[in-house]
Design a protein around this motif. Structure first.
Motif, short mmCIF file in Angstrom:
data_model
loop_
_atom_site.label_atom_id
_atom_site.label_comp_id
_atom_site.label_asym_id
_atom_site.label_seq_id
_atom_site.Cartn_x
_atom_site.Cartn_y
_atom_site.Cartn_z
N GLY A 155 -3.69 -20.78 2.71
CA GLY A 155 -3.25 -19.40 2.70
C GLY A 155 -1.74 -19.24 2.58
N TYR A 156 -1.01 -20.33 2.83
CA TYR A 156 0.44 -20.28 2.71
C TYR A 156 0.88 -20.61 1.28
N TYR A 157 1.91 -19.91 0.83
CA TYR A 157 2.61 -20.32 -0.37
C TYR A 157 3.49 -21.51 0.03
N MET A 158 3.50 -22.53 -0.82
CA MET A 158 4.24 -23.75 -0.52
C MET A 158 5.15 -24.09 -1.69
N ALA A 159 6.24 -24.76 -1.39
CA ALA A 159 7.16 -25.12 -2.47
C ALA A 159 8.00 -26.33 -2.09
N TRP A 160 8.55 -26.93 -3.12
CA TRP A 160 9.54 -28.00 -2.97
C TRP A 160 10.87 -27.50 -3.51
N PHE A 161 11.91 -27.72 -2.75
CA PHE A 161 13.27 -27.42 -3.16
C PHE A 161 14.08 -28.71 -3.10
N ARG A 162 15.23 -28.70 -3.72
CA ARG A 162 16.14 -29.83 -3.61
C ARG A 162 17.57 -29.32 -3.56
N ALA A 193 6.38 -24.81 -7.02
CA ALA A 193 5.72 -23.98 -6.01
C ALA A 193 4.24 -23.87 -6.34
N ILE A 194 3.45 -23.61 -5.29
CA ILE A 194 2.00 -23.51 -5.46
C ILE A 194 1.44 -22.48 -4.49
N ASP A 195 0.45 -21.70 -4.93
CA ASP A 195 -0.17 -20.75 -4.01
C ASP A 195 -1.48 -21.35 -3.50
N SER A 196 -2.17 -20.56 -2.69
CA SER A 196 -3.37 -21.08 -2.03
C SER A 196 -4.52 -21.32 -3.01
N ASP A 197 -4.43 -20.69 -4.19
CA ASP A 197 -5.47 -20.88 -5.20
C ASP A 197 -5.16 -22.02 -6.15
N GLY A 198 -3.96 -22.60 -6.00
CA GLY A 198 -3.59 -23.72 -6.86
C GLY A 198 -2.74 -23.36 -8.06
N SER A 199 -2.40 -22.09 -8.22
CA SER A 199 -1.48 -21.71 -9.29
C SER A 199 -0.10 -22.28 -9.00
#
Length: 121
Positions: free
Chosen positions: A31-38, A50-56
């Motif tokens: 349910g969380y939006y997730m991302a990688w930053f640098r 970045a990725i949403d809970s549906d995999g987009s």
């Protein structure tokens, strides 16, 4: 409060690969939006993937075709597969999570401590 922890950084030669992982304790990331930053010294924090809970997914132009973000909700883990690494990919990589769809904007509520990735030429 959601706490996320990154792992998998290290030193690799140009052209090599690394896989970063991000796990959460006490909270399920579904349910969380997730991302990688640098972020590298003297530069602003940059959204990588970045990725949403549906995999987009969304990617920065600089990593398209080389990096892949994915999530395993059963393992409560976010991944970043990095292939064909370049010296300019050297940075501290951070995992981020939020219930808002910030995608590649650095406005997430929850951040890890970061893991160092160094790519030698």
């Amino acid at each position: 409060q959601v706490q996320v922890v990154e792992s998998g950084g290290g030193l690799v030669q140009a052209g090599g690969s690394l896989r970063l992982s991000c796990t959460a304790s006490r909270y399920h990331l579904w349910g969380y939006y997730m991302a990688w930053f640098r972020q590298s010294p003297g530069k602003e924090r940059e959204g990588v993937a970045a990725i949403d809970s549906d995999g987009s997914t969304k990617y920065a132009e600089s990593v398209k075709g080389r990096f892949t973000i994915s999530r395993d909700n059963a393992k409560n883990t976010l991944y970043l597969q990095m292939n064909n690494l370049r010296p300019e990919d050297t940075a501290t990589y951070y995992c981020a999570a939020d219930l808002v769809d910030w995608w590649l904007l650095p406005r997430y509520n929850y951040w890890g401590q970061g893991t160092q990735v160094t790519v030698s030429s």
